[in-house]
Design a protein around this motif. Sequence first.
Motif, PDB file in Angstrom:
ATOM      1  N   LEU A  14       0.880  -1.095  -0.117  1.00  0.00           N
ATOM      2  CA  LEU A  14      -0.039   0.140  -0.059  1.00  0.00           C
ATOM      3  C   LEU A  14       0.539   1.217   0.056  1.00  0.00           C
ATOM      4  O   LEU A  14       0.517   2.130  -0.732  1.00  0.00           O
ATOM      5  CB  LEU A  14      -1.051   0.100   1.102  1.00  0.00           C
ATOM      6  CG  LEU A  14      -1.844   1.240   1.298  1.00  0.00           C
ATOM      7  CD1 LEU A  14      -2.791   1.515   0.231  1.00  0.00           C
ATOM      8  CD2 LEU A  14      -2.914   1.468   2.548  1.00  0.00           C
ATOM      9  N   ALA A  15       2.125   1.304   0.688  1.00  0.00           N
ATOM     10  CA  ALA A  15       2.810   2.237   0.919  1.00  0.00           C
ATOM     11  C   ALA A  15       3.322   2.816  -0.554  1.00  0.00           C
ATOM     12  O   ALA A  15       3.545   4.020  -1.047  1.00  0.00           O
ATOM     13  CB  ALA A  15       3.837   2.264   1.748  1.00  0.00           C
ATOM     14  N   LEU A  16       3.760   1.724  -1.424  1.00  0.00           N
ATOM     15  CA  LEU A  16       4.266   1.848  -2.531  1.00  0.00           C
ATOM     16  C   LEU A  16       3.333   2.604  -3.747  1.00  0.00           C
ATOM     17  O   LEU A  16       3.703   3.274  -4.429  1.00  0.00           O
ATOM     18  CB  LEU A  16       4.887   0.534  -3.083  1.00  0.00           C
ATOM     19  CG  LEU A  16       6.309   0.243  -2.379  1.00  0.00           C
ATOM     20  CD1 LEU A  16       6.613  -1.437  -2.825  1.00  0.00           C
ATOM     21  CD2 LEU A  16       7.414   1.055  -2.617  1.00  0.00           C
ATOM     22  N   ILE A  17       2.029   1.855  -3.336  1.00  0.00           N
ATOM     23  CA  ILE A  17       0.916   2.575  -4.323  1.00  0.00           C
ATOM     24  C   ILE A  17       0.891   3.940  -3.985  1.00  0.00           C
ATOM     25  O   ILE A  17       0.657   4.702  -5.126  1.00  0.00           O
ATOM     26  CB  ILE A  17      -0.279   1.634  -4.159  1.00  0.00           C
ATOM     27  CG1 ILE A  17       0.151   0.198  -4.734  1.00  0.00           C
ATOM     28  CG2 ILE A  17      -1.330   2.381  -4.678  1.00  0.00           C
ATOM     29  CD1 ILE A  17      -0.927  -0.913  -4.324  1.00  0.00           C
ATOM     30  N   GLN A  18       0.642   4.164  -2.793  1.00  0.00           N
ATOM     31  CA  GLN A  18       0.519   5.555  -2.485  1.00  0.00           C
ATOM     32  C   GLN A  18       1.596   6.555  -2.767  1.00  0.00           C
ATOM     33  O   GLN A  18       1.343   7.466  -3.299  1.00  0.00           O
ATOM     34  CB  GLN A  18       0.200   5.775  -0.980  1.00  0.00           C
ATOM     35  CG  GLN A  18      -1.010   5.069  -0.525  1.00  0.00           C
ATOM     36  CD  GLN A  18      -1.427   5.046   1.053  1.00  0.00           C
ATOM     37  OE1 GLN A  18      -0.402   5.077   1.597  1.00  0.00           O
ATOM     38  NE2 GLN A  18      -2.729   5.030   1.359  1.00  0.00           N
ATOM     39  N   GLN A  19       2.743   5.812  -2.694  1.00  0.00           N
ATOM     40  CA  GLN A  19       4.118   6.915  -3.117  1.00  0.00           C
ATOM     41  C   GLN A  19       4.204   7.102  -4.631  1.00  0.00           C
ATOM     42  O   GLN A  19       4.447   8.232  -5.026  1.00  0.00           O
ATOM     43  CB  GLN A  19       5.377   6.244  -2.792  1.00  0.00           C
ATOM     44  CG  GLN A  19       6.383   7.072  -2.880  1.00  0.00           C
ATOM     45  CD  GLN A  19       7.773   6.344  -2.426  1.00  0.00           C
ATOM     46  OE1 GLN A  19       7.889   5.166  -1.713  1.00  0.00           O
ATOM     47  NE2 GLN A  19       8.897   6.669  -2.659  1.00  0.00           N
ATOM     48  N   TYR A  20       4.009   6.107  -5.147  1.00  0.00           N
ATOM     49  CA  TYR A  20       4.140   6.140  -6.704  1.00  0.00           C
ATOM     50  C   TYR A  20       3.057   6.118  -7.872  1.00  0.00           C
ATOM     51  O   TYR A  20       3.224   6.613  -8.731  1.00  0.00           O
ATOM     52  CB  TYR A  20       4.878   4.811  -7.294  1.00  0.00           C
ATOM     53  CG  TYR A  20       6.475   4.668  -6.712  1.00  0.00           C
ATOM     54  CD1 TYR A  20       7.326   5.736  -7.153  1.00  0.00           C
ATOM     55  CD2 TYR A  20       6.648   3.858  -5.719  1.00  0.00           C
ATOM     56  CE1 TYR A  20       8.677   5.504  -6.811  1.00  0.00           C
ATOM     57  CE2 TYR A  20       7.982   4.001  -4.945  1.00  0.00           C
ATOM     58  CZ  TYR A  20       9.084   4.551  -5.573  1.00  0.00           C
ATOM     59  OH  TYR A  20      10.309   4.742  -4.923  1.00  0.00           O
ATOM     60  N   ILE A  21       1.899   5.903  -7.176  1.00  0.00           N
ATOM     61  CA  ILE A  21       0.776   6.055  -7.967  1.00  0.00           C
ATOM     62  C   ILE A  21       0.020   7.362  -7.340  1.00  0.00           C
ATOM     63  O   ILE A  21      -0.161   8.459  -8.039  1.00  0.00           O
ATOM     64  CB  ILE A  21      -0.271   4.857  -8.247  1.00  0.00           C
ATOM     65  CG1 ILE A  21       0.739   3.992  -8.867  1.00  0.00           C
ATOM     66  CG2 ILE A  21      -1.427   5.023  -8.903  1.00  0.00           C
ATOM     67  CD1 ILE A  21      -0.168   2.565  -8.619  1.00  0.00           C
ATOM     68  N   SER A  22      -0.740   7.000  -6.341  1.00  0.00           N
ATOM     69  CA  SER A  22      -1.437   8.330  -5.674  1.00  0.00           C
ATOM     70  C   SER A  22      -1.767   8.003  -4.263  1.00  0.00           C
ATOM     71  O   SER A  22      -2.129   6.634  -4.011  1.00  0.00           O
ATOM     72  CB  SER A  22      -2.815   8.731  -6.695  1.00  0.00           C
ATOM     73  OG  SER A  22      -3.731   9.450  -5.751  1.00  0.00           O
ATOM     74  N   PRO A  23      -1.862   8.749  -3.464  1.00  0.00           N
ATOM     75  CA  PRO A  23      -2.158   8.590  -2.213  1.00  0.00           C
ATOM     76  C   PRO A  23      -3.786   8.148  -2.043  1.00  0.00           C
ATOM     77  O   PRO A  23      -4.008   7.358  -0.977  1.00  0.00           O
ATOM     78  CB  PRO A  23      -2.009   9.834  -1.364  1.00  0.00           C
ATOM     79  CG  PRO A  23      -1.015  10.592  -2.229  1.00  0.00           C
ATOM     80  CD  PRO A  23      -1.294  10.209  -3.649  1.00  0.00           C
ATOM     81  N   ASP A  24      -4.451   8.383  -3.012  1.00  0.00           N
ATOM     82  CA  ASP A  24      -5.897   8.028  -2.969  1.00  0.00           C
ATOM     83  C   ASP A  24      -6.470   6.925  -4.138  1.00  0.00           C
ATOM     84  O   ASP A  24      -7.420   6.697  -4.320  1.00  0.00           O
ATOM     85  CB  ASP A  24      -6.606   9.295  -3.356  1.00  0.00           C
ATOM     86  CG  ASP A  24      -6.435  10.471  -2.370  1.00  0.00           C
ATOM     87  OD1 ASP A  24      -6.373  10.174  -1.200  1.00  0.00           O
ATOM     88  OD2 ASP A  24      -6.547  11.685  -2.730  1.00  0.00           O
ATOM     89  N   HIS A  25      -5.418   6.407  -4.610  1.00  0.00           N
ATOM     90  CA  HIS A  25      -5.450   5.279  -5.477  1.00  0.00           C
ATOM     91  C   HIS A  25      -6.218   4.209  -4.709  1.00  0.00           C
ATOM     92  O   HIS A  25      -5.803   3.630  -3.780  1.00  0.00           O
ATOM     93  CB  HIS A  25      -4.263   4.746  -6.140  1.00  0.00           C
ATOM     94  CG  HIS A  25      -4.489   4.002  -7.461  1.00  0.00           C
ATOM     95  ND1 HIS A  25      -4.889   4.549  -8.496  1.00  0.00           N
ATOM     96  CD2 HIS A  25      -4.492   2.556  -7.402  1.00  0.00           C
ATOM     97  CE1 HIS A  25      -4.984   3.552  -9.510  1.00  0.00           C
ATOM     98  NE2 HIS A  25      -4.623   2.223  -8.975  1.00  0.00           N
ATOM     99  N   PRO A  26      -7.398   3.768  -5.394  1.00  0.00           N
ATOM    100  CA  PRO A  26      -8.064   2.726  -4.496  1.00  0.00           C
ATOM    101  C   PRO A  26      -7.314   1.204  -5.045  1.00  0.00           C
ATOM    102  O   PRO A  26      -6.702   0.944  -5.923  1.00  0.00           O
ATOM    103  CB  PRO A  26      -9.614   2.590  -5.280  1.00  0.00           C
ATOM    104  CG  PRO A  26      -9.462   3.603  -6.557  1.00  0.00           C
ATOM    105  CD  PRO A  26      -8.288   4.093  -6.113  1.00  0.00           C
TER     106      PRO A  26
END
Length: 142
Positions: A14-26
């Motif tokens: 989740l931290a990688l998704i939020q860092q590299y895509i968006s903090p709000d990415h589902p």
Amino acid sequence: MISPGDIDPPSQVLALIQQYISPDHPWYPVVGNHEAETPSDMSWLRSFNSGGALLPNIENAGPAGGVETIYSFDYAQAHFVVLNEYYDGATDCLIDGEASGDVGDALYSWLEADLAANSQPLVLVFGHEPAYPQADEESGRV
């Protein structure tokens, strides 16, 4: 984004998704064998979708004992179903026994009812176990 298992540890994914895509990415995680056999991962996943109501657009939370790790949701013209194949009708993290990577009777009944209630033209069902397991070339583990 749906991640079909092997997301150990989920907090770091989740931290990688939020860092590299968006903090709000589902993000919709699917329980795999590594998560089911790791109590801290299962605890994290349950709290991430506490009560089966924290992930966006949830249409149908899972059955008792799997409310947080089995669910379905709709997006646009598609119905998405996330199965936890380590659910045995009582617990969502059985590794040894009937529910070890199988769609047992309790999970099948929930899936059947979920699909019967669906009205979307596209249906995608996610689980973790491979349809055709292959032995690892180095270890021989299936």
